[in-house]
Design a protein around this motif. Structure first.
Motif, mmCIF file in Angstrom:
data_model
loop_
_atom_site.group_PDB
_atom_site.id
_atom_site.type_symbol
_atom_site.label_atom_id
_atom_site.label_comp_id
_atom_site.label_asym_id
_atom_site.label_seq_id
_atom_site.Cartn_x
_atom_site.Cartn_y
_atom_site.Cartn_z
ATOM 1 N N ASP A 34 0.870 -1.036 0.050
ATOM 2 C CA ASP A 34 -0.084 -0.078 -0.016
ATOM 3 C C ASP A 34 0.794 1.026 0.121
ATOM 4 O OD1 ASP A 34 -2.020 1.971 0.596
ATOM 5 O OD2 ASP A 34 -1.102 1.743 2.377
ATOM 6 N N ASP A 36 0.097 5.147 1.102
ATOM 7 C CA ASP A 36 -0.224 5.830 2.210
ATOM 8 C C ASP A 36 -0.224 5.347 3.515
ATOM 9 O OD1 ASP A 36 -0.784 8.991 0.830
ATOM 10 O OD2 ASP A 36 -1.844 7.401 -0.267
ATOM 11 N N GLY A 37 0.372 5.482 4.499
ATOM 12 C CA GLY A 37 0.503 5.185 5.664
ATOM 13 C C GLY A 37 1.434 3.822 5.754
ATOM 14 N N THR A 38 1.836 3.519 4.761
ATOM 15 C CA THR A 38 2.811 2.021 4.534
ATOM 16 C C THR A 38 4.076 2.549 4.100
ATOM 17 O OG1 THR A 38 0.834 0.668 4.212
ATOM 18 C CG2 THR A 38 2.952 -0.096 3.712
ATOM 19 N N ASP A 211 -1.753 -0.844 5.921
ATOM 20 C CA ASP A 211 -1.956 -0.150 7.254
ATOM 21 C C ASP A 211 -3.347 0.079 7.950
ATOM 22 O OD1 ASP A 211 -2.074 2.095 5.300
ATOM 23 O OD2 ASP A 211 -2.398 3.238 6.974
ATOM 24 N N ASP A 212 -4.369 -0.337 6.574
ATOM 25 C CA ASP A 212 -5.591 0.375 7.135
ATOM 26 C C ASP A 212 -6.858 -0.507 6.681
ATOM 27 O OD1 ASP A 212 -7.525 2.251 7.786
ATOM 28 O OD2 ASP A 212 -6.609 4.090 6.640
ATOM 29 N N ASP A 215 -7.158 -2.127 3.215
ATOM 30 C CA ASP A 215 -5.913 -3.235 2.918
ATOM 31 C C ASP A 215 -6.247 -4.627 3.150
ATOM 32 O OD1 ASP A 215 -3.954 -1.381 1.933
ATOM 33 O OD2 ASP A 215 -3.710 -0.705 4.095
HETATM 34 MG MG LIG Z 1 -2.748 3.227 3.618
#
Ligand SMILES: [Mg+2]
Length: 259
Positions: A34, A36-38, A211-212, A215
Motif C-alpha cells: 500500500d 499512504d501510511g505504509t 496499514d488500513d 488493505d
Molecule cells: Mg494506507
C-alpha cells in the motif's frame, strides 16, 4: 486447539523468516505495498504526502533483486503515485479498480457523471472546516478530516448522505480520518490475485504490506495464496507480522537489502 498451535507455529516461522531477510529467498517472493501510511507517512492533505529518499531507493532495489516482483496497490489514482516512484514499478490504483493493462471501464462515464452533482455542496461543506479536504478521484471521492478532527461527525454524515443519493452501486470505505465513496467492484485483494496470475509474480509467495481497513482484502489474499501479511501502525489488522509504521518498514528494508 491443534489448528491454533499449528497457526502459532506458522506465524513464528514466518516471523523468523521475515526478520532474517537473508533466508527470505528473493527469487521466491513477491512484494505488494500500500502507499499512504505504509511506504509514506500520512499527511493532513493527500497532495502533501512524500516518499522518503531511502524507501524509494530500496523499493527500486527490491524490484531489481526480485526481477520486478514488486507492485503498489493503492486507493489513489495511479497517476498520483507514479511520480513518487519509477515507471518500472507496476501500480494498481483506486483499490484495484484501475489495474495496469485493464481495458477502460465501459461504465466509467456514467460513474463519473453520478459523482459530479455531489461535488459543489461537498466543496462548500469542506470549505467551512479549515484543514478538511475533498479529494475528487474521478470514479469516486474522499472526505479527509485529519487536518480538521472536530469535523469527523459532519464528514461521516455527509459521506453517508452522498452514498444514499448515489444508490446501490456505490460503497463507503472508511479509513484513517477519511471516508471514501467508490463504486462496488474490485478491491485490493482482487488486484493482488491479478498480479499473482501473471509474470514475474506467478509462482512466488506474496508478502503484502498495509496499514488500513481497505488493505484487509489484500492482506487476506496474500495469506490465502501461501504468503504473508504485514500490518503497519496502530490498527489491529489480522496479520502475521506487525510493524510500527513506515519508518520501521523503511529501516527493515534498508538493513535487509544491505545485509
Ligand atoms: Mg494506507
Amino acid at each position: 486447539m491443534r489448528c491454533c498451535v499449528r497457526r502459532w507455529k506458522r506465524t513464528e516461522i514466518l516471523r523468523d523468516i521475515f526478520k532474517d531477510f537473508g533466508s527470505l529467498d528473493l527469487d521466491q517472493h513477491a512484494f505488494f505495498f500500500d502507499f499512504d501510511g505504509t511506504l509514506a507517512e500520512i499527511a493532513p492533505r493527500p497532495q502533501d504526502v512524500s516518499l522518503g529518499f531511502g524507501i524509494r531507493r530500496d523499493i527500486l532495489r527490491l524490484s531489481e533483486r526480485t526481477n520486478g516482483a514488486v507492485a503498489i496497490i493503492t486507493g489513489r489514482n495511479r497517476d498520483e503515485i507514479t511520480p513518487h516512484l519509477d515507471a518500472t514499478i507496476p501500480i494498481a490504483g483506486l483499490h484495484g479498480v484501475d489495474f495496469p493493462g485493464n481495458a477502460a471501464d465501459p461504465d466509467l462515464a456514467e460513474k463519473v457523471a453520478a459523482i459530479r452533482p455531489l461535488l459543489p455542496a461537498l466543496t462548500d461543506l469542506v470549505a467551512t472546516y479549515p484543514g478538511a479536504v475533498l479529494e475528487d478521484k474521478g470514479q469516486g471521492l474522499a472526505l479527509h478530516w485529519r487536518g480538521a478532527p472536530s469535523s469527523e461527525a459532519v464528514m461521516l454524515a455527509a459521506a453517508n448522505q452522498s452514498l444514499a443519493l448515489l444508490g446501490a452501486n456505490w460503497r463507503l470505505q472508511l479509513g484513517k480520518s477519511v471516508a471514501e465513496i467508490r463504486p462496488v467492484g474490485d478491491d485490493k485483494g482482487v488486484a493482488l490475485r491479478r498480479f499473482m496470475a501473471q509474470p514475474p509474480f506467478a509462482d512466488r509467495r506474496p508478502i503484502a504490506f498495509g496499514d488500513d481497513l481497505n488493505d484487509l482484502p489484500m492482506l487476506e489474499a496474500a495469506r490465502e495464496s501461501g504468503g504473508m501479511a504485514v500490518a503497519l501502525g496502530e490498527r489491529d489488522l489480522p496479520a502475521d507480522i506487525h510493524l510500527s509504521g513506515p519508518a520501521e518498514l523503511a529501516d527493515w528494508l534498508e538493513r535487509r537489502l544491505e545485509a
